[in-house]
Design an enzyme around this catalytic site. Structure first.
Site, PDB file in Angstrom:
ATOM      1  N   GLN A  92     -34.999   3.575  24.888  1.00  0.00           N
ATOM      2  CA  GLN A  92     -34.482   2.195  24.777  1.00  0.00           C
ATOM      3  C   GLN A  92     -33.377   1.988  25.816  1.00  0.00           C
ATOM      4  O   GLN A  92     -32.374   1.316  25.555  1.00  0.00           O
ATOM      5  CB  GLN A  92     -33.937   1.935  23.373  1.00  0.00           C
ATOM      6  CG  GLN A  92     -34.994   1.627  22.333  1.00  0.00           C
ATOM      7  CD  GLN A  92     -35.644   0.251  22.536  1.00  0.00           C
ATOM      8  OE1 GLN A  92     -35.122  -0.629  23.211  1.00  0.00           O
ATOM      9  NE2 GLN A  92     -36.808   0.080  21.939  1.00  0.00           N
ATOM     10  N   SER A  93     -33.568   2.511  27.007  1.00  0.00           N
ATOM     11  CA  SER A  93     -32.504   2.516  28.014  1.00  0.00           C
ATOM     12  C   SER A  93     -32.151   1.118  28.540  1.00  0.00           C
ATOM     13  O   SER A  93     -32.999   0.413  29.088  1.00  0.00           O
ATOM     14  CB  SER A  93     -32.939   3.397  29.189  1.00  0.00           C
ATOM     15  OG  SER A  93     -32.072   3.231  30.279  1.00  0.00           O
TER      16      SER A  93
END
Ligand SMILES: *Cc1c(COP(=O)(O)O)cnc(C)c1O
Length: 333
Positions: free
Chosen positions: A76-77
């Site tokens: 989920q960068s």
């Protein structure tokens, strides 16, 4: 320091707001005045701290004639989302290598940043197991792309090298200018400490300007000694790049009590801090970085870490799209 001499793309749209958070301060007992530096409002799709770094990183990529950007991050960068966002604006291809730091956490159909990777037309996403050597993995992608005639440029994780961290040297200088204009004395600054460029750059900017404002880093994954060494090394390298004086080791201070069970894993204190800021100031934090950093801020205020009447500045680094991948953590709140 003359940061103007370094190539950059001009992604900033003037200073981000530095505002008081009176309702939040009151909810914490009213003895400490909290201010928030709104880097969540930086330009780039959905905003956040990586824009300041990428301003310099992408400038270097273009100087080197790149037509393709490769970077890496967690599943989920925010960094991957913002790198892709600026690549789209620049007309560059963007390939992502995602590290599945929590086993089984990658879901190709997940919401949040994962959804935005696909919405913004990422060229490829490759997922590798937690603990992989991410630079080697990105080199593999680069070799394949070169064989196909492309000119890839690798942005390291979080854009946390001296080039990217220069963006946070500038942020510190921007803050000092704003404090002067607001006639405001700040006693301490609280920042999230992840891949370390934000924390290191801020320290270099504060120390380099002899600001006398301690910078407190809130860890999101590592232990205090490991993170402090990481931040210190990057701060020294960044100071050398920008021409700041040597950084004293004690200018780097990290807190590791708010990480919880590990990187990206929710904690009750994070949920409380995210909920509290949402309900007092209508400001959206994120579950992985700014939420855990705010949990640290809340705890330090409650414990009386800051003397009564202190003014404390919290750096809001963004990341709210990740909230939409953590609905379960908030469902009974
Ligand atoms: C990357 C990130 C951080 C941490 O910054 P580093 O420079 O990696 O330490 C903090 N907050 C958000 C929202 C981020 O995406």
């Amino acid at each position: 320091m003359n940061l103007a001499k370094f190539p950059r793309r001009g992604y900033l749209n003037g200073p981000t707001p530095l505002e008081a958070a009176p309702n939040f301060s009151k909810a914490l007992g009213g003895k400490v005045n909290i201010y928030i530096k709104r880097d969540d409002l930086l330009p780039g799709a959905a905003g956040g701290n990586k824009t300041r770094k990428l301003d310099f990183s992408i400038a270097e990529a273009l100087e080197q004639g790149a037509d393709t950007i490769i970077t890496c991050g967690a599943v989920q960068s925010n960094h991957c989302r913002l790198t892709l966002s600026w690549a789209v604006k620049e007309g560059l291809d963007c390939h992502l290598v995602l590290e599945e730091r929590v086993k089984g956490s990658y879901n190709p159909h997940a919401s949040g940043n994962n959804f935005l990777f696909h919405l913004m037309g990422v060229k490829s996403v490759r997922v590798v197991p937690g603990g992989s050597n991410m630079m080697e993995e990105m080199e593999k992608t680069a070799a394949e792309l070169r064989a196909g005639g492309k000119k890839p440029y690798i942005v390291p994780g979080g854009a946390s090298n001296p080039v990217g961290a220069t963006g946070y040297v500038n942020c510190a200088e921007e803050v000092l200018r704003q404090l002067f204009d607001m006639h405001l004395k700040i006693d301490a600054m609280v920042v999230p400490s992840g891949s370390a460029g934000t924390h290191a750059g801020t320290v270099v900017g504060m120390v380099g300007n002899n600001a006398g404002i301690p910078v407190l880093g809130m860890n999101v994954s590592r232990t205090k000694p490991v993170q402090e060494e990481l931040v210190y090394k990057l701060a020294c390298a960044t100071a050398e790049r920008v021409g700041a004086p040597a950084i004293p080791r004690n200018a780097v201070e990290c807190f590791d009590a708010y990480v919880g069970p590990g990187y990206s894993l929710p904690t009750d204190a994070m949920v409380e801090a995210v909920t509290l800021l949402a309900r007092t100031e209508a400001i959206l934090l994120d579950p992985v970085y700014s939420g855990k950093a705010a949990a640290g801020l809340v705890d330090l205020v409650r414990k009386g870490h800051f003397p009564e009447g202190s003014n404390v500045l919290f750096l809001h680094t963004g990341g709210s799209p990740a909230l939409y991948a953590y609905l379960d953590s908030f469902k009974d709140k």
